[in-house]
Design an enzyme around this catalytic site. Sequence first.
Site, PDB file in Angstrom:
ATOM      1  N   ARG A  52      -3.350  -9.989   5.074  1.00  0.00           N
ATOM      2  CA  ARG A  52      -3.743 -10.159   3.669  1.00  0.00           C
ATOM      3  C   ARG A  52      -2.619  -9.615   2.788  1.00  0.00           C
ATOM      4  NH1 ARG A  52      -6.099  -7.092  -0.393  1.00  0.00           N
ATOM      5  NH2 ARG A  52      -7.682  -8.126  -1.681  1.00  0.00           N
ATOM      6  N   LYS A 100       0.807  -1.217   0.000  1.00  0.00           N
ATOM      7  CA  LYS A 100       0.000   0.000   0.000  1.00  0.00           C
ATOM      8  C   LYS A 100       0.844   1.272   0.000  1.00  0.00           C
ATOM      9  CE  LYS A 100      -4.399  -1.851   1.499  1.00  0.00           C
ATOM     10  NZ  LYS A 100      -5.467  -1.898   2.510  1.00  0.00           N
TER      11      LYS A 100
END
Length: 287
Positions: free
Chosen positions: A266, A226
């Site tokens: 995740r 991210k």
Amino acid sequence: MSTSQVHRGHVARLPVWDRCAVMGVVNVTPDSFSDGGRWFDTTAAIKHGLDLVAQGADLVDVGGESTRPGATRVDEDEELKRVIPVVRGLAAEGITVSVDTMRACVAEQSLAAGASLVNDVSGGLADPAMVPVVAAAGAPFVVMHWRGFLEGATVRGSYEDVVSEVVGELHARVEAIIEGGVAPDHIVVDPGLGFSKEPGHDLALLAHLPELRALGHPLLVAASRKRFLGHVLADEEGAPPPARERDAATAAVSAIAAHAGAWAVRVHEVRATADAVRVARAVEGAL
């Protein structure tokens, strides 16, 4: 603290792991921020899911719609076309499958095709039918902190105290979902790293994972590749590395999350994170 004292929580109707679980990502999309298009073909997506399990994933999260900032929503028929064959193919191989969707119809058909878990980044807010569908199916449900669709930029990313506000908003959402009929032991919470949050917000949430665990539900941490990791790793000119060059940093976050008691992480690249969570468990066992 012994390993037995690290209580990660158990999600009803899912396997029990003795450490932080690893959720591998299969994006059946042409436009995901990190690997869009690589697994768009059904056969390739199923093979990728099998590969992730071979590399150490405990469950596989299948999504057919990009949630990156500015992404255009696909229509329901297209999402179903992308997701259902992959869910069915992986479930047929005995893999624990999660479906990453904001649509009740996709969730319902995925569960019928063999999915075990619904991972809704909107926490049931994008589709009013989602909570009734999940409740009727008796399915586990990931409730992410969400403040709206990311259309062109970070949406409503202003916080006075990001930790207390995210915890409070998640608590309110979980209570509403329980009132909607989803059993408390079926709920997983996710702080929504990168969603309506600046890099400093994401780092603050990672630094305060115990406050999120105090909500009383298993915790999923989804930091993989991210933007905040790009910010941390930026060069002297401030340029972040490409998303696929953030996997070592992702594994570092996985170790941090595992040590803090996360139920699962995740990730796109599984092998390094699978090693990281096992090391974290070994360290816990040595205390």
